[in-house]
Design an enzyme around this catalytic site. Structure first.
Site, PDB file in Angstrom:
ATOM      1  N   LYS A 206       0.844  -1.199   0.000  1.00 54.90           N
ATOM      2  CA  LYS A 206       0.000   0.000   0.000  1.00 54.90           C
ATOM      3  C   LYS A 206       0.881   1.251   0.000  1.00 54.90           C
ATOM      4  CE  LYS A 206      -3.438   2.463   2.721  1.00 54.90           C
ATOM      5  NZ  LYS A 206      -4.411   2.469   3.799  1.00 54.90           N
ATOM      6  N   GLU A 212      10.405  -4.793   4.628  1.00 56.94           N
ATOM      7  CA  GLU A 212      10.499  -6.185   4.187  1.00 56.94           C
ATOM      8  C   GLU A 212      10.225  -6.306   2.688  1.00 56.94           C
ATOM      9  OE1 GLU A 212       8.823  -4.993   6.794  1.00 56.94           O
ATOM     10  OE2 GLU A 212       8.650  -6.464   8.414  1.00 56.94           O
ATOM     11  N   GLY A 263      -4.904  -1.675   4.790  1.00 59.24           N
ATOM     12  CA  GLY A 263      -4.108  -2.806   4.296  1.00 59.24           C
ATOM     13  C   GLY A 263      -4.789  -4.137   4.532  1.00 59.24           C
ATOM     14  N   ARG A 264      -5.331  -4.340   5.734  1.00 59.19           N
ATOM     15  CA  ARG A 264      -5.938  -5.642   6.056  1.00 59.19           C
ATOM     16  C   ARG A 264      -7.335  -5.789   5.476  1.00 59.19           C
ATOM     17  NH1 ARG A 264      -4.734  -2.428  10.121  1.00 59.19           N
ATOM     18  NH2 ARG A 264      -6.348  -1.583  11.488  1.00 59.19           N
ATOM     19  N   GLU A 349      -5.060  -6.629  14.578  1.00 62.21           N
ATOM     20  CA  GLU A 349      -4.512  -5.320  14.188  1.00 62.21           C
ATOM     21  C   GLU A 349      -5.634  -4.276  14.204  1.00 62.21           C
ATOM     22  OE1 GLU A 349      -2.630  -4.163  10.187  1.00 62.21           O
ATOM     23  OE2 GLU A 349      -0.848  -4.597  11.360  1.00 62.21           O
ATOM     24  N   HIS A 380      -5.512 -33.124  17.379  1.00 60.52           N
ATOM     25  CA  HIS A 380      -4.399 -33.963  17.848  1.00 60.52           C
ATOM     26  C   HIS A 380      -3.261 -33.113  18.387  1.00 60.52           C
ATOM     27  CE1 HIS A 380      -6.308 -37.585  16.309  1.00 60.52           C
ATOM     28  NE2 HIS A 380      -6.778 -36.781  15.369  1.00 60.52           N
ATOM     29  N   LYS A 508       9.137  -0.624  14.261  1.00 59.90           N
ATOM     30  CA  LYS A 508       9.759  -0.252  12.974  1.00 59.90           C
ATOM     31  C   LYS A 508      10.830   0.814  13.208  1.00 59.90           C
ATOM     32  CE  LYS A 508       5.644  -0.849  10.034  1.00 59.90           C
ATOM     33  NZ  LYS A 508       4.666  -0.150   9.204  1.00 59.90           N
TER      34      LYS A 508
HETATM   35  O1  F6P Z   1       2.202  -4.080   9.908  1.00 58.33           O
HETATM   36  C1  F6P Z   1       1.765  -2.813   9.615  1.00 58.33           C
HETATM   37  C2  F6P Z   1       1.262  -2.689   8.212  1.00 58.33           C
HETATM   38  O2  F6P Z   1       1.137  -1.336   7.963  1.00 58.33           O
HETATM   39  C3  F6P Z   1      -0.058  -3.411   7.955  1.00 58.33           C
HETATM   40  O3  F6P Z   1      -1.135  -2.697   8.418  1.00 58.33           O
HETATM   41  C4  F6P Z   1       0.010  -3.547   6.487  1.00 58.33           C
HETATM   42  O4  F6P Z   1      -0.950  -4.461   6.005  1.00 58.33           O
HETATM   43  C5  F6P Z   1       1.430  -4.008   6.310  1.00 58.33           C
HETATM   44  O5  F6P Z   1       2.141  -3.247   7.258  1.00 58.33           O
HETATM   45  C6  F6P Z   1       2.014  -3.832   4.944  1.00 58.33           C
HETATM   46  O6  F6P Z   1       1.976  -2.500   4.541  1.00 58.33           O
HETATM   47  P1  F6P Z   1       2.165  -2.098   3.041  1.00 58.33           P
HETATM   48  O7  F6P Z   1       1.066  -2.710   2.248  1.00 58.33           O
HETATM   49  O8  F6P Z   1       2.134  -0.606   3.017  1.00 58.33           O
HETATM   50  O9  F6P Z   1       3.501  -2.621   2.588  1.00 58.33           O
END
Ligand code: F6P
Length: 539
Positions: A206, A212, A263-264, A349, A380, A508
């Protein structure tokens, strides 16, 4: 993308649940009666209980009768919903009011699945949707063998969960992969099996700033070029609200979305591109249609029959009155193996907050811990604790009547297991019942009464069961939208903002501050634990 007039509308007034008359009523009801509700007694005294506590919503039937509530509880919870203005706040959500108050944003994932011409931002939404679906069909026809989605959190969990769930609808010969972790053990083994000539990478973020995702995208691009790949424009696409950052990264093929998509809550947007490639444009439209059907149900059904509302209210009852701090999700369908992980982000979240909309600390529990594994595997592993542990953990069983495989006998066994577990949790078994049984592995010296106590089950452990006819794009869309609206409902009662996530920011920032110390070895100013660990990791 332009901000619209919708965002200027004020969000409906906010009344926190614990300040209502109904909350006091629920407290009194729980003390006088609710805490002693015993499922075995209430089923015995009410032959209609199953009918009265089950709801048919679009694509999803829910049996809520094995929860520790009764008609009085339900009536008080519905009063609570009215006192906190659930319906007005729901309407404000759908209309695009800035309900995400801490970020000044509307929350309009529902607009992403509204038919053309309906709902806010319809023109923008359908323009991107059409372009994205046409691109997805092009990818399906272009001879790609592997599609790699690089994203994390909401840019990973939703598409991954849906693609796994809808595996029978996917195109043979076109494999979907999901890389999320900044741990190189995630991407490295995958790259080793890929052919750059037939691989498409989708960089999904987003913000297009997430550490990452950016790091993995750099690794993927370097690997692509080092392995003889030439046409980055053909082999990389981006899904983001930050189109200029994607262009700066060197990606031309970009599908945008908007800051009013959390995002979620974004699998319905361009973030759903890997889903559309996997199951095709028609399948993706079905997914949206299922979610839209659930949206209409939530928007229009009376609260008494409104499944997301009832489940959200029940969550409050379980969390804040019974004090159940955790909820187990047990899908009896292997395709839904990643649903618990997806729900962990969606629910925790969203509703893992400790201050209300005014920034005041809340004096009650908010999101429970949500966790789970598919049945029967969970049986199990951790079901021992669910049946005999010291904590009561409500379980949410999800069963699908008709399988997508030909093994009818396996399906019958699976469904029988699912029913048996909710029955066992509810009925339990007394020591008197256990005493007459033969225990195959008992020591001959063990007193029979002692052994019977080990073999007894307290019972009266609550569960819900959700039933789908078949796991299709449509029914999955409805199921996910059900969970989204349930989260919203509980969030309204708790008076919190389900749509921000400030709690992920501190880690972060500290990570960014630590990174150069890995290079320099400087531990000055660090606490002794962090400094000691850093020294060991650098050694
Ligand atoms: O973990 C925080 C967060 O902002 C989530 O809310 C989001 O889904 C994820 O990181 C990834 O963010 P982005 O889509 O901006 O890379």
């Amino acid at each position: 993308m332009s901000r619209a007039a919708h965002e200027d509308r004020p969000a409906a007034a906010f009344v926190r649940g614990d300040r209502t008359v109904a909350w006091s009523g629920l407290r009194g009801h729980w003390q006088a009666h609710g805490r002693d509700l015993d499922l075995r007694d209430i089923f015995a005294s009410d032959p209609q209980r199953f009918e009265r506590f089950s709801v048919q919503a679009p694509e999803v039937f829910a049996d809520l009768s094995k929860q520790r509530w009764d008609e009085a509880t339900k009536r008080l919870l519905l009063e609570l919903a009215r006192e906190v203005g659930l319906e007005a706040r729901r309407d404000a959500l759908f209309a695009g009011a800035p309900v995400n108050s801490t970020e000044g944003r509307a929350v309009l994932h529902t607009a992403l699945r509204a038919p053309k011409g309906q709902g806010p931002f319809s023109d923008e939404v359908h323009e991107v949707l059409e372009r994205m679906l046409a691109y997805a069909e092009g990818v399906r026809a272009a001879g790609f063998t592997d599609v790699v989605n690089i994203g994390i959190g909401g840019s990973d969990l939703g598409p991954l969960m849906v693609v796994r769930a809808l595996q029978p609808y996917t195109q043979p010969g076109l494999r979907s992969h999901f890389v999320s972790n900044v741990d190189g053990h995630d991407i490295a083994p995958l790259l080793a099996q890929l052919d750059p000539a037939t691989t498409l990478f989708i960089v999904a973020s987003k913000t297009f700033t997430t550490q990452e995702t950016m790091a993995n995208a750099q690794v993927a691009r370097a690997w692509f070029l080092d392995s003889g790949g030439t046409d980055v424009a053909k082999h990389f696409a981006a899904t983001t609200t930050n189109v200029s950052a994607a262009a700066a990264f060197g990606i031309d093929k970009t599908f945008g979305f908007w800051d009013w998509v959390g995002g979620r809550y974004s699998l319905w947007s361009a973030i759903g591109l890997p889903i559309a490639i996997a199951i095709g444009a028609q399948g993706f439209r079905e997914l949206l249609a299922g979610a839209h059907a659930m949206d209409r149900h939530f928007a229009t059904a009376p609260l008494e029959e409104n499944l997301p509302a009832l489940m959200g209210l029940l969550e409050v009852w379980n969390r804040d009155f019974h004090g159940f701090a955790s909820r187990c999700v047990a899908p009896y369908h292997q395709g839904l193996a990643r649903l618990p992980a997806y729900l962990q982000q969606l629910e925790m979240e969203s509703n893992g907050k400790c201050v209300d909309l005014d920034g005041e600390p809340v004096p009650f529990g908010t999101s429970p811990l949500v966790w789970g594994e598919p049945g029967t595997n969970g049986q199990h592993a951790f079901f021992q604790m669910l049946h005999q542990g010291t904590d009561v953990i409500p379980v949410e069983f999800i069963a699908v009547r008709e399988p997508a495989h030909p093994h009818a006998d396996l399906q019958t066994k699976l469904l029988a297991n699912c029913l048996a577990q909710s029955q066992a949790l509810m009925l339990g078994k007394t020591a008197e019942e256990a005493i007459g049984e033969k225990a195959p592995t008992a020591s001959p010296d063990l007193d029979r009464a002692v052994l019977a106590r080990h073999r007894s089950f307290p019972g009266n452990r609550p569960s819900s069961t959700l039933l789908l006819e078949r796991l299709t794009p449509r029914s999955l869309g409805a199921l996910v939208a059900l969970y989204e609206h349930r989260v919203f409902t509980s969030g309204v009662v708790w008076g919190i903002n389900p749509y921000d996530q400030w709690g992920v920011e501190l880690g972060k920032a500290l990570c960014n501050a630590l990174l150069p110390r890995f290079e320099s070895g400087d531990t000055s100013g660090l606490d002794t634990s962090t400094a000691g660990l850093l020294r060991k990791l650098r050694a």
